[in-house]
Every structure is written in structure tokens, then in C-alpha cells.
Design an enzyme around this catalytic site. Structure first.
Site, mmCIF file in Angstrom:
data_model
loop_
_atom_site.group_PDB
_atom_site.id
_atom_site.type_symbol
_atom_site.label_atom_id
_atom_site.label_comp_id
_atom_site.label_asym_id
_atom_site.label_seq_id
_atom_site.Cartn_x
_atom_site.Cartn_y
_atom_site.Cartn_z
ATOM 1 N N HIS A 1 0.837 -1.206 0.000
ATOM 2 C CA HIS A 1 0.000 0.000 0.000
ATOM 3 C C HIS A 1 0.871 1.254 0.000
ATOM 4 O O HIS A 1 0.620 2.197 -0.769
ATOM 5 C CB HIS A 1 -0.921 -0.030 1.225
ATOM 6 N N GLU A 2 1.903 1.271 0.822
ATOM 7 C CA GLU A 2 2.800 2.435 0.886
ATOM 8 C C GLU A 2 3.600 2.584 -0.403
ATOM 9 O O GLU A 2 3.833 3.702 -0.871
ATOM 10 C CB GLU A 2 3.723 2.338 2.099
ATOM 11 N N HIS B 1 1.532 4.452 -2.875
ATOM 12 C CA HIS B 1 1.551 5.906 -2.646
ATOM 13 C C HIS B 1 2.816 6.518 -3.253
ATOM 14 O O HIS B 1 2.766 7.600 -3.848
ATOM 15 C CB HIS B 1 1.497 6.219 -1.155
ATOM 16 N N GLU C 1 -6.393 6.669 -1.657
ATOM 17 C CA GLU C 1 -6.330 5.500 -0.772
ATOM 18 C C GLU C 1 -6.916 4.276 -1.481
ATOM 19 O O GLU C 1 -6.369 3.181 -1.371
ATOM 20 C CB GLU C 1 -7.064 5.757 0.537
#
Length: 167
Positions: free
Chosen positions: A73-74, A77, A157
Site C-alpha cells: 500500500h505504501e 503511494h 487511498e
């Protein structure tokens, strides 16, 4: 990050795997040692100076698959430039807030002495259209930009979750 424990080494291994899967360089890694909650974030202006931070609680509580999902997930980003986008949104909001602060400075009353002999200290406050315009643009802009920022962050997100599945 130093490989002091098996959990730290596992974190490093997961990050290296995600770097290979995403085609990105391995970012700098940090652990918030005193934080026992489960959390993580990515920081940095671009791919080359990216940083991933996880809490000690996340390393201790999550199994390898859960940690891998969090790290993926990071990485998403980082890949999609979400950090830079948030900084740009914050800069725009700061500019609007500066306009609103200008309105506050323009709000000082314009005072004129009246010719009334009984009330020589009486003052009149005149409406200042520049103040009203700056106030409306500044605080109105901050309000609406907060709404836009919230909507953009929600979409980013969701994108990060989808991209994490691909990694």
C-alpha cells in the site's frame, strides 16, 4: 533500520520484495519504536527520496502477509506521487489561508471624526469591499479545498489498495 530482530529483518525482506514487484528502488526504512499501534506511512517528494515508516506495533502484531499488504500500500503511494500531490494541495490551501489572513488585516476599522460637537470621539466604520472579497475567497476557498482534499485523498487511498493487490 537496523536488523536487530527477526521482525526487523522480515520488514526489510518484505520491502525488498515489494521494490522488485513494483519496479521501484528500495526506500529508506524507519521504525517508530515507541509506538505500539498498527500504522505506517510513506514520505518524500519522489521515488528517489522516498521513505517508509512503520510502527513497532505493526511489526509485532502483523504476520508476514499482513505486513506485505501494508508495505505494498505504501509503495503504491510512492509510485503514484501521492505525497507530492498532498504537498501541492497543502500549499494551495496555505495560499488561500494567506488571503483570508489578509482579510483579517483589512478588517481594521476606518475611523473618521464626526462633526457632531456632542460626540467628537464618535467613529464610523465603513464597509471595505476588498476585505469582504478577500474574506470570501480566503475562508471560502479553504473550506472548499478541504472538501476537495478529502475527496482526492479518499480516491488515492482506494487506488493505493488496488495497486497493492497488483504488487
Amino acid at each position: 533500520l537496523t536488523a536487530n530482530s527477526l521482525k526487523d529483518q522480515q520488514f526489510r525482506n518484505v520491502v525488498e520484495e515489494m521494490a522488485l514487484a513494483s519496479g521501484l528502488p528500495v526506500p529508506a526504512l524507519f521504525v517508530q519504536e515507541q509506538e505500539q499501534s498498527i500504522n505506517s506511512f510513506a514520505a518524500g517528494m519522489g521515488i528517489q527520496d522516498a521513505v517508509i515508516v512503520v510502527t513497532r506495533g505493526a511489526l509485532e502484531a502483523l504476520d508476514r502477509d499482513e505486513l506485505q499488504a501494508m508495505v505494498a500500500h505504501e509503495f503504491s503511494h510512492i509510485r503514484h506521487g501521492d505525497i507530492r500531490l498532498n504537498l501541492q494541495l497543502a500549499a494551495a490551501m496555505t495560499g488561500l489561508l494567506l488571503i483570508a489572513e489578509l482579510a483579517e488585516q483589512l478588517d481594521r476599522p476606518i475611523q473618521h471624526q464626526t462633526s457632531d460637537q456632542f460626540w467628537p470621539e464618535k467613529t464610523h466604520r465603513h464597509a471595505n469591499p476588498l476585505h469582504s472579497g478577500c474574506y470570501l475567497i480566503g475562508y471560502g476557498g479553504v473550506f472548499f479545498s478541504e472538501l476537495i482534499k478529502a475527496a482526492v485523498n479518499r480516491q488515492r487511498e482506494t487506488l493505493a489498495d488496488a495497486a497493492a493487490v497488483q504488487f
